[in-house]
Motif scaffolding. Structure first.
Motif, mmCIF file in Angstrom:
data_model
loop_
_atom_site.group_PDB
_atom_site.id
_atom_site.type_symbol
_atom_site.label_atom_id
_atom_site.label_comp_id
_atom_site.label_asym_id
_atom_site.label_seq_id
_atom_site.Cartn_x
_atom_site.Cartn_y
_atom_site.Cartn_z
ATOM 1 N N TYR A 55 -5.358 2.219 -9.637
ATOM 2 C CA TYR A 55 -6.556 2.833 -9.083
ATOM 3 C C TYR A 55 -6.966 2.091 -7.820
ATOM 4 C CZ TYR A 55 -6.957 5.454 -13.379
ATOM 5 O OH TYR A 55 -6.715 6.313 -14.421
ATOM 6 N N TYR A 56 -7.446 2.835 -6.853
ATOM 7 C CA TYR A 56 -7.940 2.228 -5.624
ATOM 8 C C TYR A 56 -9.011 3.124 -5.034
ATOM 9 C CZ TYR A 56 -5.383 5.471 -2.572
ATOM 10 O OH TYR A 56 -4.934 6.585 -1.922
ATOM 11 N N GLN A 57 -9.819 2.561 -4.169
ATOM 12 C CA GLN A 57 -10.868 3.320 -3.502
ATOM 13 C C GLN A 57 -10.311 3.790 -2.165
ATOM 14 O OE1 GLN A 57 -14.522 1.216 -2.440
ATOM 15 N NE2 GLN A 57 -15.610 2.799 -3.562
ATOM 16 N N ASN A 58 -10.206 5.119 -2.014
ATOM 17 C CA ASN A 58 -9.611 5.620 -0.780
ATOM 18 C C ASN A 58 -10.617 5.572 0.376
ATOM 19 O OD1 ASN A 58 -11.202 8.014 -0.813
ATOM 20 N ND2 ASN A 58 -9.610 9.185 -1.849
ATOM 21 N N PHE A 59 -10.187 5.998 1.524
ATOM 22 C CA PHE A 59 -10.990 5.954 2.746
ATOM 23 C C PHE A 59 -12.354 6.606 2.572
ATOM 24 C CE2 PHE A 59 -12.325 7.992 6.714
ATOM 25 C CZ PHE A 59 -12.305 6.927 7.591
ATOM 26 N N TYR A 60 -12.424 7.631 1.757
ATOM 27 C CA TYR A 60 -13.670 8.374 1.574
ATOM 28 C C TYR A 60 -14.586 7.760 0.508
ATOM 29 C CZ TYR A 60 -11.239 11.771 4.370
ATOM 30 O OH TYR A 60 -10.555 12.378 5.387
ATOM 31 N N GLY A 61 -14.159 6.653 -0.094
ATOM 32 C CA GLY A 61 -14.963 6.007 -1.122
ATOM 33 C C GLY A 61 -14.727 6.562 -2.512
ATOM 34 N N ASN A 62 -13.784 7.485 -2.645
ATOM 35 C CA ASN A 62 -13.463 8.055 -3.955
ATOM 36 C C ASN A 62 -12.388 7.209 -4.627
ATOM 37 O OD1 ASN A 62 -15.150 10.264 -3.361
ATOM 38 N ND2 ASN A 62 -13.488 11.277 -2.290
ATOM 39 N N VAL A 63 -12.527 7.021 -5.933
ATOM 40 C CA VAL A 63 -11.507 6.292 -6.671
ATOM 41 C C VAL A 63 -10.399 7.276 -7.033
ATOM 42 C CG1 VAL A 63 -10.977 4.983 -8.752
ATOM 43 C CG2 VAL A 63 -13.132 4.582 -7.538
ATOM 44 N N THR A 64 -9.204 6.962 -6.598
ATOM 45 C CA THR A 64 -8.024 7.760 -6.909
ATOM 46 C C THR A 64 -6.962 6.806 -7.425
ATOM 47 O OG1 THR A 64 -7.247 7.579 -4.626
ATOM 48 C CG2 THR A 64 -8.555 9.509 -5.163
ATOM 49 N N TYR A 65 -5.807 7.314 -7.759
ATOM 50 C CA TYR A 65 -4.755 6.420 -8.225
ATOM 51 C C TYR A 65 -3.409 6.821 -7.646
ATOM 52 C CZ TYR A 65 -3.710 10.088 -11.668
ATOM 53 O OH TYR A 65 -3.395 11.279 -12.286
ATOM 54 N N VAL A 66 -2.515 5.853 -7.670
ATOM 55 C CA VAL A 66 -1.120 6.077 -7.356
ATOM 56 C C VAL A 66 -0.318 5.630 -8.573
ATOM 57 C CG1 VAL A 66 -1.357 5.850 -4.856
ATOM 58 C CG2 VAL A 66 -0.899 3.820 -6.232
ATOM 59 N N ASN A 67 0.895 6.054 -8.628
ATOM 60 C CA ASN A 67 1.785 5.677 -9.726
ATOM 61 C C ASN A 67 2.536 4.432 -9.300
ATOM 62 O OD1 ASN A 67 1.166 8.215 -11.118
ATOM 63 N ND2 ASN A 67 2.231 9.105 -9.392
ATOM 64 N N TYR A 68 2.258 3.333 -9.969
ATOM 65 C CA TYR A 68 2.838 2.053 -9.587
ATOM 66 C C TYR A 68 4.026 1.725 -10.479
ATOM 67 C CZ TYR A 68 3.252 -2.777 -8.208
ATOM 68 O OH TYR A 68 3.734 -3.964 -7.710
ATOM 69 N N PRO A 69 5.139 1.211 -9.948
ATOM 70 C CA PRO A 69 5.342 0.972 -8.529
ATOM 71 C C PRO A 69 5.493 2.282 -7.769
ATOM 72 C CG PRO A 69 7.324 0.386 -9.749
ATOM 73 C CD PRO A 69 6.297 0.783 -10.746
ATOM 74 N N ILE A 70 5.022 2.282 -6.554
ATOM 75 C CA ILE A 70 5.019 3.486 -5.741
ATOM 76 C C ILE A 70 6.450 3.816 -5.338
ATOM 77 C CG2 ILE A 70 4.220 4.502 -3.574
ATOM 78 C CD1 ILE A 70 1.705 2.869 -3.904
ATOM 79 N N GLY A 71 6.748 5.117 -5.370
ATOM 80 C CA GLY A 71 8.088 5.579 -5.037
ATOM 81 C C GLY A 71 8.496 5.265 -3.613
ATOM 82 N N GLN A 72 9.775 5.341 -3.379
ATOM 83 C CA GLN A 72 10.354 4.982 -2.086
ATOM 84 C C GLN A 72 10.782 6.203 -1.277
ATOM 85 O OE1 GLN A 72 10.624 1.305 -1.459
ATOM 86 N NE2 GLN A 72 9.106 1.741 -3.007
#
Length: 191
Positions: A55-72
């Motif tokens: 989970y991370y806070q994107n540029f707009y201040g919304n909490v979103t997520y990526v699938n870690y480890p992030i694909g290549q």
């Protein structure tokens, strides 16, 4: 920090609980509304390069997520191409948006032969999913100025696509561009 928050906030004799929501909002690493051992375990999973949602806070201040480890295998709107080059990850680029100027082939080898995501203002869940299903991409980079940027994440989460394709929204122009470079370096680069 997480273990300290757990210790202080779990101690019934402590007089000064830590307001982690204000001081350390990302201490809730699994984004379940509490800071506990599960968060420490989630961070350890990242350190061990195991699979988890990040989970991370994107540029707009919304909490979103990526699938870690992030694909290549990265699909990118054209304004992010410079950032990929800056962090040494251009070789991850596998698809571009339809508005990528043809003259970019001089700067970005092979870009004119890559599969097309769609135009930056009309990216669709169906188009992104098709590129994921055929093995072309597993990560999508969007820039903060795109009209569709605010909404593609919500659609991807509702459809389940966000569980397959990591969608990263980064500033790539203006005074906050360094944030975009650092964000991508942390997510895609050699940490």
């Amino acid at each position: 920090v997480i273990k300290h928050i757990i210790a202080v906030n779990g101690d019934s004799d402590a007089t000064n609980d830590i307001d982690w929501e204000k001081e350390y909002p990302l201490a809730d690493a699994n984004y379940d509304g509490t800071v506990d051992q599960k968060d420490a375990d989630t961070v350890q999973t990242f350190l061990d390069k195991g699979s988890s949602r990040m989970y991370y806070q994107n540029f707009y201040g919304n909490v979103t997520y990526v699938n870690y480890p992030i694909g290549q295998k990265v699909g990118s709107e054209y304004l992010n191409l410079t950032l990929l080059s800056a962090i040494g990850c251009y070789d991850m680029l596998k698809a571009v948006d339809a508005t990528t100027p043809g003259m970019y082939a001089n700067l970005y080898p092979g870009v004119d032969e890559m599969p097309i995501l769609g135009t930056w203002h009309e990216l669709t869940i169906e188009g992104i999913n098709a590129l994921y299903m055929d093995g072309t991409i597993d990560t999508l980079l969007q820039w903060t100025g795109g009209q569709n940027t605010d909404y593609i994440w919500d659609k991807a989460e509702r459809s389940g696509l966000a569980d397959k394709v990591s969608i990263v929204i980064v500033p790539c122009q203006g005074p906050r561009v360094i944030e975009g470079v650092l964000e991508l370096a942390c997510m895609l680069g050699d940490q």
